[in-house]
Design a protein around this motif. Sequence first.
Motif, mmCIF file in Angstrom:
data_model
loop_
_atom_site.group_PDB
_atom_site.id
_atom_site.type_symbol
_atom_site.label_atom_id
_atom_site.label_comp_id
_atom_site.label_asym_id
_atom_site.label_seq_id
_atom_site.Cartn_x
_atom_site.Cartn_y
_atom_site.Cartn_z
ATOM 1 N N VAL A 127 0.803 -1.139 0.039
ATOM 2 C CA VAL A 127 -0.107 0.145 -0.139
ATOM 3 C C VAL A 127 0.858 1.163 0.262
ATOM 4 O O VAL A 127 0.545 2.150 -0.670
ATOM 5 C CB VAL A 127 -0.978 0.097 1.182
ATOM 6 C CG1 VAL A 127 -1.864 1.330 1.178
ATOM 7 C CG2 VAL A 127 -1.829 -1.090 1.065
ATOM 8 N N ASP A 128 1.895 1.255 0.668
ATOM 9 C CA ASP A 128 2.601 2.713 0.953
ATOM 10 C C ASP A 128 3.997 2.288 0.240
ATOM 11 O O ASP A 128 5.087 2.989 0.565
ATOM 12 C CB ASP A 128 2.948 2.598 2.506
ATOM 13 C CG ASP A 128 1.776 3.020 3.120
ATOM 14 O OD1 ASP A 128 0.933 3.793 2.583
ATOM 15 O OD2 ASP A 128 1.584 2.708 4.344
ATOM 16 N N ASP A 129 4.123 1.445 -0.616
ATOM 17 C CA ASP A 129 5.516 1.223 -1.545
ATOM 18 C C ASP A 129 5.307 1.763 -2.758
ATOM 19 O O ASP A 129 4.650 1.508 -3.485
ATOM 20 C CB ASP A 129 5.477 -0.601 -1.355
ATOM 21 C CG ASP A 129 6.976 -0.746 -2.291
ATOM 22 O OD1 ASP A 129 7.703 0.385 -2.733
ATOM 23 O OD2 ASP A 129 7.129 -1.813 -2.478
#
Length: 271
Positions: A127-129
């Motif tokens: 998700v935050d990559d």
Amino acid sequence: MRDIVHRHLGKVVAGAAIAVAGTAVMAAITLPGAAGADDTGGGAAGGSAAGQAVPGGDTAAAPGVVEQAPEEGARGTGTDPLTDDETDRAARIADNPQLRESSKDVEGGRGPQQLTVDLAEPDAGEVDDPAAPRRADVSFYDYRNDTLVTRTVDLAAGKVVRTGVQHGVQPPLSHAEYTEAARLLIDDRLGAGLRADYRDATGRDLTSPDQLLLNGAVYRAAPGAQPAALDKCGEHRCVRLFPKVVNGPWIDTRYLVVDLSARKVAALHRG
């Protein structure tokens, strides 16, 4: 201004009131209103608008600036929407020879019926990559066995990374499915009312779906609400059409259901 609009709409409706024949009748339509229109022809009293001052204390809006949309690249980044190139590439990769040989489309031809191509949701750990791989979900309907097939394509690797198969799932219909449903209805005896209403509206014979603007909805069977011929709708791919004459009125065929899987038309019970 409201009276003028009402009189104008009255003329439009009166002009579209064409006698109908057969079992189909004209469907009520909602005409788009003038969104944001002001009945008084001016702004709210005491209000002000950003812009340039003019004599008398009024203001004039500054000229708008339209920026040219940036050129779309071949590949998007992150959670950007799929580019046209990515969409086409994902569809080609997902519709591989093995799937094509084992499935049927809405016309009964070889290969599944493509429905949608969408950017896939990132996996839980991505998700935050910012470097997470971009994937596309390509959905098909296989009329050979009435299944929804979703294939996830890794766009960088150029391969299918997972495939899901679901039964009894009925996503929105594609344009090709609306077109085939209309073709079946036009050719069926139960389409006599549709054909008659089209002739009344245009003076011409209805012979092709291209003569209509098509919309509709998936139909699912409900206990006692349909003849036995439609009891499998929901398992089968069924549609109720809302056809409109090109540059003309709507025609009501809501009581007719086209079973695309069985390639049959049936009429709903009308009380």
